[in-house]
Design a protein around this motif. Structure first.
Motif, PDB file in Angstrom:
ATOM      1  N   PRO A   1       3.105   5.038 -18.022  1.00 56.98           N
ATOM      2  CA  PRO A   1       3.113   6.391 -17.447  1.00 56.98           C
ATOM      3  C   PRO A   1       2.116   7.337 -18.107  1.00 56.98           C
ATOM      4  CG  PRO A   1       5.354   5.652 -17.878  1.00 56.98           C
ATOM      5  CD  PRO A   1       4.428   4.634 -18.487  1.00 56.98           C
ATOM      6  N   VAL A   2       2.017   7.277 -19.420  1.00 58.25           N
ATOM      7  CA  VAL A   2       1.108   8.165 -20.152  1.00 58.25           C
ATOM      8  C   VAL A   2      -0.346   7.781 -19.897  1.00 58.25           C
ATOM      9  CG1 VAL A   2       0.389   8.914 -22.459  1.00 58.25           C
ATOM     10  CG2 VAL A   2       2.814   8.674 -21.919  1.00 58.25           C
ATOM     11  N   VAL A   3      -0.638   6.490 -19.974  1.00 59.28           N
ATOM     12  CA  VAL A   3      -2.016   6.021 -19.798  1.00 59.28           C
ATOM     13  C   VAL A   3      -2.491   6.246 -18.368  1.00 59.28           C
ATOM     14  CG1 VAL A   3      -3.516   3.995 -19.860  1.00 59.28           C
ATOM     15  CG2 VAL A   3      -1.832   4.343 -21.668  1.00 59.28           C
ATOM     16  N   ILE A   4      -1.700   5.845 -17.387  1.00 56.33           N
ATOM     17  CA  ILE A   4      -2.107   5.962 -15.984  1.00 56.33           C
ATOM     18  C   ILE A   4      -2.284   7.426 -15.585  1.00 56.33           C
ATOM     19  CG2 ILE A   4      -1.444   5.481 -13.590  1.00 56.33           C
ATOM     20  CD1 ILE A   4      -2.370   3.001 -15.228  1.00 56.33           C
ATOM     21  N   ALA A   5      -1.487   8.314 -16.140  1.00 59.60           N
ATOM     22  CA  ALA A   5      -1.621   9.747 -15.832  1.00 59.60           C
ATOM     23  C   ALA A   5      -2.993  10.282 -16.227  1.00 59.60           C
ATOM     24  CB  ALA A   5      -0.520  10.539 -16.539  1.00 59.60           C
ATOM     25  N   ARG A   6      -3.632   9.683 -17.228  1.00 60.24           N
ATOM     26  CA  ARG A   6      -4.938  10.148 -17.704  1.00 60.24           C
ATOM     27  C   ARG A   6      -6.105   9.456 -17.016  1.00 60.24           C
ATOM     28  NH1 ARG A   6      -5.025   8.911 -23.545  1.00 60.24           N
ATOM     29  NH2 ARG A   6      -7.024   9.934 -23.441  1.00 60.24           N
ATOM     30  N   CYS A   7      -5.821   8.441 -16.223  1.00 62.67           N
ATOM     31  CA  CYS A   7      -6.870   7.635 -15.602  1.00 62.67           C
ATOM     32  C   CYS A   7      -7.410   8.264 -14.321  1.00 62.67           C
ATOM     33  CB  CYS A   7      -6.319   6.250 -15.253  1.00 62.67           C
ATOM     34  SG  CYS A   7      -5.980   5.223 -16.692  1.00 62.67           S
ATOM     35  N   ALA A   8      -8.659   7.899 -14.028  1.00 65.35           N
ATOM     36  CA  ALA A   8      -9.261   8.239 -12.742  1.00 65.35           C
ATOM     37  C   ALA A   8      -8.983   7.091 -11.780  1.00 65.35           C
ATOM     38  CB  ALA A   8     -10.768   8.435 -12.895  1.00 65.35           C
ATOM     39  N   LEU A   9      -8.652   7.425 -10.543  1.00 56.00           N
ATOM     40  CA  LEU A   9      -8.497   6.436  -9.481  1.00 56.00           C
ATOM     41  C   LEU A   9      -9.711   6.565  -8.575  1.00 56.00           C
ATOM     42  CD1 LEU A   9      -4.731   6.997  -8.521  1.00 56.00           C
ATOM     43  CD2 LEU A   9      -5.689   5.464 -10.236  1.00 56.00           C
ATOM     44  N   LEU A  10     -10.400   5.447  -8.338  1.00 54.38           N
ATOM     45  CA  LEU A  10     -11.607   5.465  -7.511  1.00 54.38           C
ATOM     46  C   LEU A  10     -11.517   4.439  -6.391  1.00 54.38           C
ATOM     47  CD1 LEU A  10     -12.634   5.863 -10.714  1.00 54.38           C
ATOM     48  CD2 LEU A  10     -14.685   6.365  -9.446  1.00 54.38           C
ATOM     49  N   ARG A  11     -11.978   4.847  -5.203  1.00 53.50           N
ATOM     50  CA  ARG A  11     -12.107   3.942  -4.065  1.00 53.50           C
ATOM     51  C   ARG A  11     -13.557   4.027  -3.621  1.00 53.50           C
ATOM     52  NH1 ARG A  11      -8.352   5.588   0.550  1.00 53.50           N
ATOM     53  NH2 ARG A  11      -9.661   7.417   0.367  1.00 53.50           N
ATOM     54  N   ALA A  12     -14.235   2.892  -3.625  1.00 55.07           N
ATOM     55  CA  ALA A  12     -15.660   2.828  -3.256  1.00 55.07           C
ATOM     56  C   ALA A  12     -16.474   3.821  -4.081  1.00 55.07           C
ATOM     57  CB  ALA A  12     -15.838   3.073  -1.762  1.00 55.07           C
ATOM     58  N   GLY A  13     -16.121   3.952  -5.365  1.00 51.38           N
ATOM     59  CA  GLY A  13     -16.851   4.833  -6.267  1.00 51.38           C
ATOM     60  C   GLY A  13     -16.507   6.305  -6.149  1.00 51.38           C
ATOM     61  N   SER A  36       0.828  -1.204   0.000  1.00 55.69           N
ATOM     62  CA  SER A  36       0.000   0.000   0.000  1.00 55.69           C
ATOM     63  C   SER A  36       0.865   1.258   0.000  1.00 55.69           C
ATOM     64  CB  SER A  36      -0.912  -0.007   1.224  1.00 55.69           C
ATOM     65  OG  SER A  36      -1.790   1.090   1.180  1.00 55.69           O
ATOM     66  N   PRO A  37       0.754   2.099  -1.056  1.00 54.55           N
ATOM     67  CA  PRO A  37       1.494   3.357  -1.077  1.00 54.55           C
ATOM     68  C   PRO A  37       0.808   4.371  -0.149  1.00 54.55           C
ATOM     69  CG  PRO A  37       0.119   3.206  -3.016  1.00 54.55           C
ATOM     70  CD  PRO A  37      -0.057   1.917  -2.263  1.00 54.55           C
ATOM     71  N   PRO A  38       1.494   5.442   0.220  1.00 55.50           N
ATOM     72  CA  PRO A  38       0.892   6.405   1.146  1.00 55.50           C
ATOM     73  C   PRO A  38      -0.237   7.242   0.550  1.00 55.50           C
ATOM     74  CG  PRO A  38       3.084   7.129   0.480  1.00 55.50           C
ATOM     75  CD  PRO A  38       2.877   5.753  -0.093  1.00 55.50           C
ATOM     76  N   THR A  39      -0.182   7.500  -0.756  1.00 57.10           N
ATOM     77  CA  THR A  39      -1.191   8.363  -1.385  1.00 57.10           C
ATOM     78  C   THR A  39      -1.597   7.829  -2.755  1.00 57.10           C
ATOM     79  OG1 THR A  39       0.439   9.734  -2.532  1.00 57.10           O
ATOM     80  CG2 THR A  39      -0.210  10.452  -0.300  1.00 57.10           C
ATOM     81  N   ALA A  40      -2.705   8.365  -3.263  1.00 53.04           N
ATOM     82  CA  ALA A  40      -3.149   8.005  -4.607  1.00 53.04           C
ATOM     83  C   ALA A  40      -2.107   8.417  -5.642  1.00 53.04           C
ATOM     84  CB  ALA A  40      -4.500   8.653  -4.903  1.00 53.04           C
ATOM     85  N   GLY A  41      -1.451   9.540  -5.437  1.00 58.80           N
ATOM     86  CA  GLY A  41      -0.402   9.983  -6.356  1.00 58.80           C
ATOM     87  C   GLY A  41       0.770   9.015  -6.387  1.00 58.80           C
ATOM     88  N   ALA A  42       1.134   8.474  -5.227  1.00 57.45           N
ATOM     89  CA  ALA A  42       2.213   7.490  -5.157  1.00 57.45           C
ATOM     90  C   ALA A  42       1.787   6.196  -5.855  1.00 57.45           C
ATOM     91  CB  ALA A  42       2.603   7.229  -3.710  1.00 57.45           C
ATOM     92  N   LEU A  43       0.511   5.834  -5.738  1.00 59.89           N
ATOM     93  CA  LEU A  43       0.002   4.668  -6.458  1.00 59.89           C
ATOM     94  C   LEU A  43       0.084   4.901  -7.957  1.00 59.89           C
ATOM     95  CD1 LEU A  43      -1.399   1.932  -6.732  1.00 59.89           C
ATOM     96  CD2 LEU A  43      -3.585   3.136  -6.421  1.00 59.89           C
ATOM     97  N   ARG A  44      -0.333   6.074  -8.396  1.00 61.32           N
ATOM     98  CA  ARG A  44      -0.276   6.418  -9.830  1.00 61.32           C
ATOM     99  C   ARG A  44       1.166   6.309 -10.336  1.00 61.32           C
ATOM    100  NH1 ARG A  44      -3.996   9.088 -12.633  1.00 61.32           N
ATOM    101  NH2 ARG A  44      -5.009   9.960 -10.798  1.00 61.32           N
ATOM    102  N   GLU A  45       2.116   6.809  -9.553  1.00 58.71           N
ATOM    103  CA  GLU A  45       3.526   6.752  -9.932  1.00 58.71           C
ATOM    104  C   GLU A  45       4.016   5.309  -9.996  1.00 58.71           C
ATOM    105  OE1 GLU A  45       7.669   8.190  -7.937  1.00 58.71           O
ATOM    106  OE2 GLU A  45       6.025   9.645  -7.962  1.00 58.71           O
ATOM    107  N   ALA A  46       3.624   4.489  -9.014  1.00 57.27           N
ATOM    108  CA  ALA A  46       4.037   3.087  -8.993  1.00 57.27           C
ATOM    109  C   ALA A  46       3.481   2.336 -10.202  1.00 57.27           C
ATOM    110  CB  ALA A  46       3.585   2.422  -7.697  1.00 57.27           C
ATOM    111  N   LEU A  47       2.225   2.579 -10.526  1.00 57.29           N
ATOM    112  CA  LEU A  47       1.613   1.909 -11.677  1.00 57.29           C
ATOM    113  C   LEU A  47       2.278   2.336 -12.984  1.00 57.29           C
ATOM    114  CD1 LEU A  47      -2.147   2.063 -10.680  1.00 57.29           C
ATOM    115  CD2 LEU A  47      -0.659   0.039 -10.682  1.00 57.29           C
ATOM    116  N   GLY A  48       2.732   3.572 -13.040  1.00 56.50           N
ATOM    117  CA  GLY A  48       3.397   4.082 -14.229  1.00 56.50           C
ATOM    118  C   GLY A  48       4.703   3.374 -14.553  1.00 56.50           C
ATOM    119  N   ALA A  49       5.257   2.659 -13.578  1.00 53.16           N
ATOM    120  CA  ALA A  49       6.517   1.952 -13.785  1.00 53.16           C
ATOM    121  C   ALA A  49       6.321   0.546 -14.346  1.00 53.16           C
ATOM    122  CB  ALA A  49       7.274   1.866 -12.455  1.00 53.16           C
ATOM    123  N   TRP A  50       5.078   0.130 -14.595  1.00 55.77           N
ATOM    124  CA  TRP A  50       4.798  -1.250 -15.003  1.00 55.77           C
ATOM    125  C   TRP A  50       4.925  -1.515 -16.490  1.00 55.77           C
ATOM    126  CZ3 TRP A  50       3.334  -5.791 -12.389  1.00 55.77           C
ATOM    127  CH2 TRP A  50       3.404  -5.692 -11.005  1.00 55.77           C
TER     128      TRP A  50
END
Length: 98
Positions: free
Chosen positions: A62-74, A43-57
């Motif tokens: 990086p380009v696709v994840i930067a444009r995505c919405a992150l949702l928790r429980a809608g 678990s990363p500390p923030t949604a931004g850190a999650l976005r950054e971690a996913l961008g490394a996959w």
């Protein structure tokens, strides 16, 4: 692909579960860019850190994840919002016509 844990594009769930982990479900272009439909990650500390971690996959991640919405429980998460172990976060790319 530059992902961790020996990830491959055909894997549905990637990662080592346990205490301090969270689930991430990826849809459409996000799943393609990362190479998985679901991940279990430390678990990363923030949604931004999650976005950054996913961008490394992957090369396109990086380009696709930067444009995505992150949702928790809608609820859409801004990058500064805290993420906690056990959270389930959905990663949704922009959809045309919706």
């Amino acid at each position: 692909m530059s992902g961790a844990a020996g990830a491959s594009a055909g894997d549905d769930v990637i990662g080592a579960g346990g205490v301090g982990t969270m689930r991430v479900r990826l849809f459409a272009a996000a799943a393609e860019a990362v190479g998985a439909q679901e991940l279990e990650l430390a678990s990363p500390p923030t949604a931004g850190a999650l976005r950054e971690a996913l961008g490394a996959w992957g090369d396109e991640a990086p380009v696709v994840i930067a444009r995505c919405a992150l949702l928790r429980a809608g609820e859409r998460l801004d990058d500064g919002v805290a993420i906690a172990p056990g959270d389930l976060v959905d990663v949704l790319p922009p959809f045309a016509g919706g």
